[in-house]
Scaffold this motif. Structure first.
Motif, PDB file in Angstrom:
ATOM      1  N   CYS A  31       0.802  -1.223   0.000  1.00 10.09           N
ATOM      2  CA  CYS A  31       0.000   0.000   0.000  1.00 10.09           C
ATOM      3  C   CYS A  31       0.840   1.281   0.000  1.00 10.09           C
ATOM      4  O   CYS A  31       0.345   2.343   0.357  1.00 10.09           O
ATOM      5  CB  CYS A  31      -0.947  -0.002   1.198  1.00 10.09           C
ATOM      6  N   VAL A  50       1.294   0.357  -5.034  1.00 10.70           N
ATOM      7  CA  VAL A  50       0.897   1.731  -5.342  1.00 10.70           C
ATOM      8  C   VAL A  50       1.899   2.703  -4.714  1.00 10.70           C
ATOM      9  O   VAL A  50       2.631   2.353  -3.797  1.00 10.70           O
ATOM     10  CB  VAL A  50      -0.530   2.049  -4.848  1.00 10.70           C
ATOM     11  N   ASP A  61      -0.954   5.546  -8.496  1.00  9.09           N
ATOM     12  CA  ASP A  61      -1.393   6.089  -7.207  1.00  9.09           C
ATOM     13  C   ASP A  61      -2.450   5.195  -6.569  1.00  9.09           C
ATOM     14  O   ASP A  61      -2.582   5.163  -5.345  1.00  9.09           O
ATOM     15  CB  ASP A  61      -1.975   7.499  -7.381  1.00  9.09           C
ATOM     16  N   GLU A  62      -3.213   4.520  -7.412  1.00 10.41           N
ATOM     17  CA  GLU A  62      -4.218   3.574  -6.941  1.00 10.41           C
ATOM     18  C   GLU A  62      -4.437   2.549  -8.036  1.00 10.41           C
ATOM     19  O   GLU A  62      -4.140   2.803  -9.204  1.00 10.41           O
ATOM     20  CB  GLU A  62      -5.525   4.277  -6.579  1.00 10.41           C
ATOM     21  N   THR A  75      -4.741   1.650  -2.473  1.00 11.39           N
ATOM     22  CA  THR A  75      -4.247   3.022  -2.503  1.00 11.39           C
ATOM     23  C   THR A  75      -3.422   3.247  -1.247  1.00 11.39           C
ATOM     24  O   THR A  75      -3.527   2.478  -0.283  1.00 11.39           O
ATOM     25  CB  THR A  75      -5.406   4.035  -2.603  1.00 11.39           C
ATOM     26  N   HIS A  76      -2.627   4.305  -1.252  1.00 12.11           N
ATOM     27  CA  HIS A  76      -1.870   4.604  -0.033  1.00 12.11           C
ATOM     28  C   HIS A  76      -2.789   5.248   1.007  1.00 12.11           C
ATOM     29  O   HIS A  76      -2.717   4.911   2.185  1.00 12.11           O
ATOM     30  CB  HIS A  76      -0.676   5.501  -0.337  1.00 12.11           C
ATOM     31  N   ARG A  79      -4.205  10.651  -0.429  1.00 15.17           N
ATOM     32  CA  ARG A  79      -5.065  11.427  -1.326  1.00 15.17           C
ATOM     33  C   ARG A  79      -6.532  11.410  -0.878  1.00 15.17           C
ATOM     34  O   ARG A  79      -7.351  12.170  -1.394  1.00 15.17           O
ATOM     35  CB  ARG A  79      -4.953  10.901  -2.749  1.00 15.17           C
ATOM     36  N   PHE A 103      -5.254   0.014   2.285  1.00 14.68           N
ATOM     37  CA  PHE A 103      -4.634   1.334   2.328  1.00 14.68           C
ATOM     38  C   PHE A 103      -3.641   1.403   3.472  1.00 14.68           C
ATOM     39  O   PHE A 103      -3.643   0.566   4.364  1.00 14.68           O
ATOM     40  CB  PHE A 103      -5.691   2.435   2.469  1.00 14.68           C
TER      41      PHE A 103
END
Length: 171
Positions: A31, A50, A61-62, A75-76, A79, A103
């Motif tokens: 993630c 990601v 990014d995702e 996703t991280h 955002r 995430f």
């Protein structure tokens, strides 16, 4: 199917490699905030990764990954301001019809069913916050749309108070 969910190793390649080598898994989800070259990430042939807010590698990014009848949104989290609320992340997960949302970013282990979707934050394997131990998660699918989430320390010790069994709709 066993899926390793990991995040926020912040350049500590040795810890990441150790965990990936010692777990018997079918797929790895990272993630973000790996903070190293993507070329040195382990198990790249079965890796979904990601970009985190500290990463500069050319990765998405995702992304979506599908396995064993489930759609994973990865996703991280930065955002979607996950440190404040999961609301924006939940809206995005609904838009992409994800069953499972993975995430990181907060470094806090978290696993909860929300509006039929399972949200998993594996914590950080090197810099925990909100919890005393560094952590990662393993998702194990079972029959009847059930999944089991277990949390571990980088040494492989199970953390019994985290994770659990969840029933999801696979489709």
């Amino acid at each position: 199917m066993r899926v390793l969910v990991i995040s926020d190793n912040h350049g500590e390649e040795q810890v990441l490699t150790q965990v990936c080598r010692e777990e018997e898994i079918d797929h790895i989800i990272h993630c973000g905030d790996f903070c190293t070259s993507v070329e040195v990430l382990p198990e790249r042939q079965r890796l979904t990764v990601v970009r985190g807010n500290c990463d500069f590698a050319d990765v998405p990014d995702e992304t979506l990954w599908e396995g064993d009848g489930y759609r994973f949104f990865v996703t991280h989290g930065h955002r979607y301001q996950v440190k404040a609320s999961l609301m924006k992340l939940a809206y995005r997960a609904a838009e992409v019809a994800a069953n499972i949302v993975c995430f990181g970013h907060s470094h806090e282990p978290f696993c909860q069913l929300h509006e039929g979707r399972l949200f998993i934050n594996p914590g950080s394997i090197v810099h925990p916050r909100g919890y005393t131990l560094p952590t990662y998660a393993v998702l194990q699918t079972a029959t009847n749309d059930r999944v089991h989430i277990s949390y571990y320390t980088p040494d492989g010790d199970v953390i019994p108070e985290l994770g659990g069994n969840y029933t999801l709709n696979s489709g």
